[in-house]
Design a protein around this motif. Structure first.
Motif, PDB file in Angstrom:
ATOM      1  N   VAL A 169       0.855  -1.175   0.000  1.00 43.14           N
ATOM      2  CA  VAL A 169       0.000   0.000   0.000  1.00 43.14           C
ATOM      3  C   VAL A 169       0.894   1.230   0.000  1.00 43.14           C
ATOM      4  CG1 VAL A 169      -1.826   1.269   1.183  1.00 43.14           C
ATOM      5  CG2 VAL A 169      -1.753  -1.233   1.337  1.00 43.14           C
ATOM      6  N   ILE A 170       0.766   2.050  -1.034  1.00 38.61           N
ATOM      7  CA  ILE A 170       1.595   3.249  -1.132  1.00 38.61           C
ATOM      8  C   ILE A 170       0.720   4.415  -1.564  1.00 38.61           C
ATOM      9  CG2 ILE A 170       3.685   1.958  -1.679  1.00 38.61           C
ATOM     10  CD1 ILE A 170       3.310   2.886  -4.601  1.00 38.61           C
ATOM     11  N   GLU A 171       1.273   5.607  -1.437  1.00 35.70           N
ATOM     12  CA  GLU A 171       0.545   6.792  -1.865  1.00 35.70           C
ATOM     13  C   GLU A 171       0.899   7.139  -3.305  1.00 35.70           C
ATOM     14  OE1 GLU A 171      -0.098   9.016   2.453  1.00 35.70           O
ATOM     15  OE2 GLU A 171       1.196   9.919   0.926  1.00 35.70           O
ATOM     16  N   LYS A 172      -0.029   7.782  -3.938  1.00 37.86           N
ATOM     17  CA  LYS A 172       0.191   8.266  -5.305  1.00 37.86           C
ATOM     18  C   LYS A 172       1.472   9.080  -5.354  1.00 37.86           C
ATOM     19  CE  LYS A 172      -1.831  11.473  -8.652  1.00 37.86           C
ATOM     20  NZ  LYS A 172      -2.956  12.369  -8.962  1.00 37.86           N
ATOM     21  N   GLY A 173       2.272   8.819  -6.380  1.00 35.02           N
ATOM     22  CA  GLY A 173       3.523   9.550  -6.541  1.00 35.02           C
ATOM     23  C   GLY A 173       4.741   8.834  -5.988  1.00 35.02           C
TER      24      GLY A 173
END
Lengths: 114, 113
Positions: free
Chosen positions: B12-16
């Motif tokens: 799970v990662i953030e956009k960018g």
């Protein structure tokens, strides 16, 4: 190019009943055909394959499929399903003769009810 | 014989941000494939390695995706920068030279927030 159509997105069935999951393909060249199964929270597992020879192919867990070249179909069947057969089933095609990419259908969710 | 292994199983990662997925094929399998399934749609081909060479990368969606297979063993798939539409399950498969079928790993579920 090849394409695969799985005609049913979901198939509900009662335990011990027979089931048929339908798969039609399109291709201008000879193909190999496969059925894969994905159980909940698991990867893709090969059920059976058609490469050449007999058009009736038997796989694991009592499943079988019949290659019909004239109807461009490769339907999957089991005479009596179990609760444990609840999973998503994928039909796939590739050009025959080597290690080409697989083209998958959209998948059919089989739900077996007691 | 160990099967195809992929890790992480879930990311799970953030956009960018950047994410790297890894695939270890079955020992001795020269052919390695990446596929992905986005939002319950069809499983789609991304690319195919034969040993360390890219045989077919026609399915790579854009230049934010970079696949490598140094030494012809394990492979990595890097997404940089990640976008929301990259969310999905990424599968790796391997096969012996010129032989079907392909054997799949359990996949990496990638979630972009």
């Amino acid at each position: 190019a090849q394409s695969v159509t799985q005609l049913d997105s979901q198939v509900p069935v009662f335990e011990e009943a027979p089931v048929e999951l339908r798969c039609n393909y399109s291709s201008s060249v000879s193909v190999y055909l496969f059925w894969y199964v994905q159980y909940p929270n698991q990867g893709l597992q090969l059920l059976l394959k058609y490469l050449s020879g007999s058009t009736l192919v038997k796989g694991i867990n009592g499943f079988e499929a019949e290659f019909n070249k004239s109807q461009t179909s490769f339907h999957l069947r089991k005479p009596s399903v179990h609760i444990s057969d609840t999973a998503e089933y994928f039909c796939a095609v590739t050009k025959s003769g080597g290690y080409n990419k697989l083209i998958f259908g959209a998948g059919t969710r089989l739900a077996v009810h007691p | 014989e160990a099967g195809v292994t992929q890790f992480p199983s879930h990311s799970v990662i953030e956009k960018g941000q950047t994410v790297t997925l890894r695939c270890d094929p079955i020992s001795g399998h020269d052919n390695l494939y990446w596929y992905r399934r986005v939002m319950g749609k069809e499983i789609k081909f991304l690319l195919h390695f034969v040993k360390e060479s890219k045989q077919d990368e026609s399915g790579m969606p854009n230049n934010r995706f970079l696949a490598e297979r140094t030494g012809g063993t394990y492979s990595t798939l890097k997404v940089q920068p990640a976008e929301l539409e990259d969310s999905g399950v990424y599968f790796c498969a391997s096969s012996q030279d010129g032989v079907q079928p392909q054997h799949f790993g359990d996949g990496t579920r990638l979630s972009i927030l």
